[in-house]
Design an enzyme around this catalytic site. Structure first.
Site, mmCIF file in Angstrom:
data_model
loop_
_atom_site.group_PDB
_atom_site.id
_atom_site.type_symbol
_atom_site.label_atom_id
_atom_site.label_comp_id
_atom_site.label_asym_id
_atom_site.label_seq_id
_atom_site.Cartn_x
_atom_site.Cartn_y
_atom_site.Cartn_z
ATOM 1 N N ARG A 153 0.861 -1.186 0.000
ATOM 2 C CA ARG A 153 0.000 0.000 0.000
ATOM 3 C C ARG A 153 0.898 1.237 0.000
ATOM 4 O O ARG A 153 1.505 1.579 1.005
ATOM 5 C CB ARG A 153 -0.918 -0.017 1.237
ATOM 6 N N HIS A 182 -3.831 4.113 4.639
ATOM 7 C CA HIS A 182 -4.873 3.093 4.726
ATOM 8 C C HIS A 182 -6.195 3.671 4.226
ATOM 9 O O HIS A 182 -6.881 3.068 3.407
ATOM 10 C CB HIS A 182 -5.017 2.613 6.165
ATOM 11 N N TYR A 233 4.083 5.395 11.156
ATOM 12 C CA TYR A 233 4.434 4.012 11.462
ATOM 13 C C TYR A 233 5.314 3.331 10.418
ATOM 14 O O TYR A 233 5.614 2.155 10.543
ATOM 15 C CB TYR A 233 3.166 3.176 11.689
#
Length: 394
Positions: free
Chosen positions: A288, A292, A301
Site C-alpha cells: 500500500r 490506509h 508508522y
C-alpha cells in the site's frame, strides 16, 4: 481487456508448504509466482512448489489493454483521493500500489464468476464494467453504492473487516448445491480481503466452511504489508499463503505487483474451483503506497526508505518498460493512454460535483422493510431539531 488464458493448471493438487519464516520477510525468487520482473523482463513460465505451471499467452493488444486498465484505475483513484482532500468525499480508501493485484485478478474472472470485495477493490469494480462513479456516491454519502450485484456479479462494498469472506463462502456453497460446478462454464466465487483481515475470526471460519464443503472459492488476500498501522510481522509468523494447508486446501503466493502473474494464478484457481476442486488461498504480495484511508497518516508508522524500495517495484512502470522493450507500445500510445486517463478523471470529478445532496431525513428511509416505531420517533425528533433553525428547510 485481456482475454488470454494461463496454460498450466494442476487438477486435484495439494499444497506443499515451505520452511516456516517470519511473515514479514521479503520472499525470495522461489517463494512467489512472478512472470514480469520489476525491470520489465518477461518470464515464460513459473512452476510452483506443488507442480502447477503458470504462464500467460496474450496478444499485443491484450498487453496494451492491461496497461490501459492499470493507468486508468490509478488515475481515477488519485482523483477520488483529491476530491476527499477538497471536502467532496467523506473518506476514501486508496488502492495506490495495488493496481496489478486488482486488475490482474479482476480480468481473470469469467463472466459468470461472482466477486465479494472489501471497500478498496476499485480496480476489480472497474474490470467488472461498473461505472466508477458508483463507489464515489457511497463515500460522498449520497447513496449506498447503487450498482446491482446480480447484474455485474460484484457484491456491494463491505466495511466490516472480513465479513465478506463468510458471505462469499455461503454463496459458493449455494453454487455447489445448485449444481453449477464441474464444467468449463461452471461458476466460481472470489473473496477479497487484506492481510489484517486474515486475523479475523470470520475469515478463518470461512476457510473451514469452504474446505469442509468443497466450495468453489478463491480467497484473494492482498497482503499490502500493513493492517492499518500494524506491520505484517505483527500479524503472522509464517507466510500467509501457508495457512491454507492447515485448512486442507492449496495456497500460493504471487507477486501482487505483477499483473501477468496475478492474472495467471487467479485464473487457474478460479478454473480449479469451477471444476469442483474446492478452494484456494492466493496471497498477492504487494504494498500500500499511500495511507490506509484518507484519515490515516502512514508516516507515523513506516519509514520513507521502505516506501522508496517498493516504488522501484511499481506495477505500472514494469508493464510500461516491458511494452517499450518489446516494441508493443510506442510513445504515441503511452501519451494517448495518459490523455484518456486525464479526461476520464476530469469527467468523474464533474459528475461528483453535480451530485445532489440528499435530504437529511431520508437517512431514516428503508432502515427496516416494514417500518419501526423507534426509527419513526428518531425521524420526528430530528425533524423538530432541524426546524428549530431559522430559515431551515428539509
Amino acid at each position: 481487456m485481456a482475454k488470454g488464458d494461463p496454460a498450466g493448471t494442476a487438477r486435484g493438487r495439494r499444497a506443499t508448504t515451505r520452511s516456516a519464516r517470519p511473515g514479514g520477510t521479503t520472499p525470495g525468487a522461489g517463494d512467489l509466482v512472478q512472470l514480469l520482473t520489476p525491470d520489465g523482463d518477461r518470464i515464460d513460465k513459473v512452476t510452483w512448489s506443488d507442480g502447477t505451471e503458470y504462464r500467460v499467452d496474450f496478444t499485443d493488444e491484450e498487453y496494451r489493454g492491461l496497461y490501459r486498465d492499470l493507468v486508468l484505475v490509478r488515475k481515477l483513484d488519485a482523483e477520488a483521493t483529491a476530491l476527499q482532500r477538497q471536502g467532496e468525499l467523506g473518506i476514501w480508501a486508496s488502492l495506490l500500489g495495488q493496481e496489478a493485484a486488482q486488475v490482474g485478478s479482476g480480468r481473470a474472472l469469467r463472466t459468470q464468476d461472482m466477486a465479494f470485495p472489501t471497500y478498496r477493490e476499485h480496480g476489480v469494480l472497474y474490470c467488472r464494467g461498473i461505472d466508477p462513479i458508483m463507489p464515489l456516491g457511497l463515500f460522498r454519502g449520497v447513496d449506498l453504492g447503487g450498482w446491482d450485484p446480480n447484474e455485474f456479479k460484484f457484491n456491494m462494498y463491505t466495511i466490516v473487516i472480513g465479513a465478506q469472506t463468510l458471505h462469499a463462502t455461503g454463496y459458493a456453497m449455494g453454487v455447489n448445491m445448485d449444481g453449477r460446478t464441474g464444467t468449463d462454464d461452471g461458476e466460481a466465487v472470489i473473496a477479497y480481503f487484506g492481510d489484517g483481515a486474515s486475523a479475523q475470526g470470520d475469515v478463518n471460519e470461512a476457510f473451514i466452511w469452504a474446505s469442509v464443503f468443497n466450495a468453489p472459492m478463491v480467497f484473494f488476500c492482498q497482503n499490502n504489508q500493513y493492517a492499518i498501522s500494524e506491520p505484517l510481522e505483527r500479524q503472522t509468523r509464517i507466510p500467509l499463503y501457508q495457512r491454507a494447508a492447515g485448512f486442507g486446501f492449496p495456497g500460493v503466493r504471487v507477486d501482487g505487483n505483477d499483473v501477468l502473474a496475478t492474472y495467471a494464478v487467479t485464473r487457474a484457481a478460479l478454473d480449479n474451483a469451477r471444476h469442483g476442486q474446492g478452494p484456494t488461498l492466493i496471497e498477492a504480495y504487494t504494498y500500500r503506497m499511500g495511507a490506509h484511508t484518507t484519515t490515516d497518516d502512514p508516516t507515523r508508522y513506516r519509514i520513507a526508505s521502505e516506501v522508496e524500495a517498493w516504488q522501484a517495484k511499481d506495477p505500472i512502470a514494469r508493464v510500461r518498460t516491458f511494452l517499450t522493450k518489446q516494441g508493443i507500445a510506442d510513445d504515441a500510445f503511452l501519451a494517448e493512454v495518459d490523455e484518456q486517463a486525464k479526461q476520464e478523471a476530469l469527467r468523474l470529478r464533474e459528475r461528483v460535483l453535480e451530485m445532489p445532496d440528499p435530504e437529511p431525513l431520508t437517512m431514516f428511509d428503508n432502515v427496516f422493510p416494514h417500518g419501526s416505531p423507534e426509527v419513526d420517533a428518531q425521524r420526528e425528533l430530528t425533524a423538530r431539531y432541524m426546524d428549530s433553525f431559522e430559515g431551515s428547510a428539509h
